[in-house]
Design a protein around this motif. Structure first.
Motif, PDB file in Angstrom:
ATOM      1  N   PHE A  10       9.616  -5.195   5.217  1.00  0.00           N
ATOM      2  CA  PHE A  10       9.969  -5.505   3.781  1.00  0.00           C
ATOM      3  C   PHE A  10       9.207  -6.406   3.376  1.00  0.00           C
ATOM      4  O   PHE A  10       8.666  -7.444   3.916  1.00  0.00           O
ATOM      5  N   VAL A  11       8.541  -5.895   2.127  1.00  0.00           N
ATOM      6  CA  VAL A  11       7.273  -6.522   1.587  1.00  0.00           C
ATOM      7  C   VAL A  11       7.798  -7.071   0.223  1.00  0.00           C
ATOM      8  O   VAL A  11       8.342  -6.668  -0.704  1.00  0.00           O
ATOM      9  N   ALA A  12       7.171  -8.487  -0.078  1.00  0.00           N
ATOM     10  CA  ALA A  12       7.494  -9.199  -1.216  1.00  0.00           C
ATOM     11  C   ALA A  12       6.354  -8.343  -2.262  1.00  0.00           C
ATOM     12  O   ALA A  12       5.175  -7.957  -1.919  1.00  0.00           O
ATOM     13  N   ARG A  13       6.987  -7.871  -3.648  1.00  0.00           N
ATOM     14  CA  ARG A  13       6.335  -7.153  -4.312  1.00  0.00           C
ATOM     15  C   ARG A  13       4.753  -7.459  -4.985  1.00  0.00           C
ATOM     16  O   ARG A  13       3.925  -6.807  -5.080  1.00  0.00           O
ATOM     17  N   GLU A  14       4.578  -8.980  -5.127  1.00  0.00           N
ATOM     18  CA  GLU A  14       3.344  -9.414  -5.475  1.00  0.00           C
ATOM     19  C   GLU A  14       2.236  -9.045  -4.417  1.00  0.00           C
ATOM     20  O   GLU A  14       0.884  -9.288  -4.860  1.00  0.00           O
ATOM     21  N   HIS A  15       2.651  -8.665  -3.297  1.00  0.00           N
ATOM     22  CA  HIS A  15       1.770  -8.557  -1.977  1.00  0.00           C
ATOM     23  C   HIS A  15       1.549  -7.044  -1.823  1.00  0.00           C
ATOM     24  O   HIS A  15       0.474  -6.677  -0.822  1.00  0.00           O
ATOM     25  N   LEU A  16       2.237  -6.228  -2.666  1.00  0.00           N
ATOM     26  CA  LEU A  16       2.132  -4.932  -2.142  1.00  0.00           C
ATOM     27  C   LEU A  16       0.594  -4.288  -2.315  1.00  0.00           C
ATOM     28  O   LEU A  16       0.346  -3.498  -1.562  1.00  0.00           O
ATOM     29  N   PRO A  17      -0.019  -4.444  -3.678  1.00  0.00           N
ATOM     30  CA  PRO A  17      -1.091  -3.940  -3.824  1.00  0.00           C
ATOM     31  C   PRO A  17      -2.165  -3.981  -2.500  1.00  0.00           C
ATOM     32  O   PRO A  17      -3.056  -3.198  -2.116  1.00  0.00           O
ATOM     33  N   LEU A  18      -2.412  -5.359  -2.226  1.00  0.00           N
ATOM     34  CA  LEU A  18      -3.313  -5.653  -1.113  1.00  0.00           C
ATOM     35  C   LEU A  18      -2.964  -4.944   0.330  1.00  0.00           C
ATOM     36  O   LEU A  18      -3.742  -4.514   1.190  1.00  0.00           O
ATOM     37  N   LEU A  19      -1.647  -5.154   0.417  1.00  0.00           N
ATOM     38  CA  LEU A  19      -1.044  -4.494   1.754  1.00  0.00           C
ATOM     39  C   LEU A  19      -1.462  -3.073   1.900  1.00  0.00           C
ATOM     40  O   LEU A  19      -1.658  -2.566   2.916  1.00  0.00           O
ATOM     41  N   ALA A  20      -1.242  -2.475   0.661  1.00  0.00           N
ATOM     42  CA  ALA A  20      -1.387  -1.069   0.697  1.00  0.00           C
ATOM     43  C   ALA A  20      -2.848  -0.487   1.078  1.00  0.00           C
ATOM     44  O   ALA A  20      -3.147   0.231   1.615  1.00  0.00           O
TER      45      ALA A  20
ATOM     46  N   ILE B 108       7.464  -3.623 -10.134  1.00  0.00           N
ATOM     47  CA  ILE B 108       6.894  -3.533  -8.884  1.00  0.00           C
ATOM     48  C   ILE B 108       5.314  -3.188  -9.365  1.00  0.00           C
ATOM     49  O   ILE B 108       5.282  -2.004 -10.169  1.00  0.00           O
ATOM     50  N   PRO B 109       4.314  -3.526  -8.529  1.00  0.00           N
ATOM     51  CA  PRO B 109       2.854  -3.151  -9.101  1.00  0.00           C
ATOM     52  C   PRO B 109       2.651  -1.678  -8.493  1.00  0.00           C
ATOM     53  O   PRO B 109       3.390  -1.268  -7.370  1.00  0.00           O
ATOM     54  N   SER B 110       2.109  -0.843  -9.462  1.00  0.00           N
ATOM     55  CA  SER B 110       1.992   0.530  -8.924  1.00  0.00           C
ATOM     56  C   SER B 110       0.908   0.497  -7.877  1.00  0.00           C
ATOM     57  O   SER B 110      -0.024  -0.135  -7.839  1.00  0.00           O
ATOM     58  N   ILE B 111       0.888   1.500  -6.992  1.00  0.00           N
ATOM     59  CA  ILE B 111      -0.075   1.601  -5.851  1.00  0.00           C
ATOM     60  C   ILE B 111      -0.891   3.075  -6.185  1.00  0.00           C
ATOM     61  O   ILE B 111      -1.543   3.403  -5.382  1.00  0.00           O
ATOM     62  N   VAL B 112      -0.656   3.477  -7.516  1.00  0.00           N
ATOM     63  CA  VAL B 112      -1.472   4.635  -7.659  1.00  0.00           C
ATOM     64  C   VAL B 112      -3.160   4.611  -7.768  1.00  0.00           C
ATOM     65  O   VAL B 112      -3.796   5.499  -7.057  1.00  0.00           O
ATOM     66  N   PRO B 113      -3.562   3.427  -8.106  1.00  0.00           N
ATOM     67  CA  PRO B 113      -4.921   3.142  -7.818  1.00  0.00           C
ATOM     68  C   PRO B 113      -5.599   3.286  -6.311  1.00  0.00           C
ATOM     69  O   PRO B 113      -6.564   3.655  -6.093  1.00  0.00           O
TER      70      PRO B 113
END
Length: 256
Positions: A114-124, A183-188
């Protein structure tokens, strides 16, 4: 089942069968005990009618709705190596594993972070680029609507697979409030989830910030609402029989 429920007997439905709110996000965190399931709601009756018309004979049922609780190390299998590598790599990239990962769930042989949304791009990015991880593919992005989880009603669920490292898998889940469903997109990082994020927006109303073209993909552009949310009206038309009328689903079913 409580003594009062037993006294009603199986052929005497309760006056109300419903699912009630269990706890706020703060209470949810405070209630977490490693290895113990979490009660997220409480359900009465069998089919969920709230007008006293449960004729199934199960109106006296009274049961909790349980979700898998947080897991503690050792998780088992490759899960420990995966989370250790992720923590090390995030730290090297300026991230904070403890802040990024709210909790870890191991259930039915599957690992969910379970991930906090602001950390999603870096985690991906870390999942994709770190040699010890190398999750090259994000297989899907989907949505879930939990109306009873006040302050975290909408969840986006991501499934990743590492072909390089023997088809290892991990699931990420991000929860956001209905009032701020961003939620930040991870498309990039994973261009293949372009249409997945569009469908999740279309069906659930989760807004993926930074998506190149967040438009509807299944419903017409001017369609009102998001059809897979549990508060979306079922629609339908009344059906008339001799001497009786069955109202449309929207008038006779409750989402509780």
């Amino acid at each position: 089942m409580t003594p009062e429920d037993k006294a009603k007997g199986p052929d005497r439905p309760s006056a109300e069968a419903t699912t009630t709110d269990a706890m706020t996000p703060t209470e949810l965190v405070e209630s977490m005990t490693v290895g113990q399931p979490i009660e997220v709601a409480h359900r009465k009756g069998m089919f969920g009618p709230s007008l006293g018309d449960d004729t199934s004979g199960y109106g006296g049922l009274n049961r909790p709705v349980l979700f898998p609780g947080s897991a503690g190390k050792p998780y088992g299998g490759y899960f420990d190596q995966l989370t250790d590598s992720l923590e090390t790599a995030l730290t090297q990239r300026g991230g904070d594993y403890a802040a990024a990962v709210e909790r870890v769930v191991v259930d039915r042989g599957e690992l969910t972070l379970f991930v906090a949304r602001e950390h999603l791009p870096l985690l991906a990015e870390t999942l994709r680029d770190e040699p010890a991880l190398r999750f090259e593919q994000c297989l899907s992005v989907s949505g879930v609507h939990y109306p009873q989880e006040t302050g975290r009603e909408l969840h986006a669920v991501y499934h990743f697979v590492s072909i390089t490292n023997g088809s290892k898998r991990v699931r990420l889940e991000v929860a956001v409030p209905d009032a701020d469903a961003h939620i930040p997109s991870i498309v990039p990082t994973y261009p293949g989830v372009d249409w997945h994020e569009r469908e999740t927006w279309d069906m659930f109303g989760i807004i993926f910030d930074g998506h190149p073209a967040l438009t509807r993909i299944l419903m017409p552009d001017d369609w009102p609402g998001h059809p897979q949310r549990k508060d979306y009206p079922l629609g339908g038309i009344p059906v008339e029989y001799k001497g009786a009328t069955v109202p449309p689903p929207s008038d006779r079913r409750s989402y509780k």
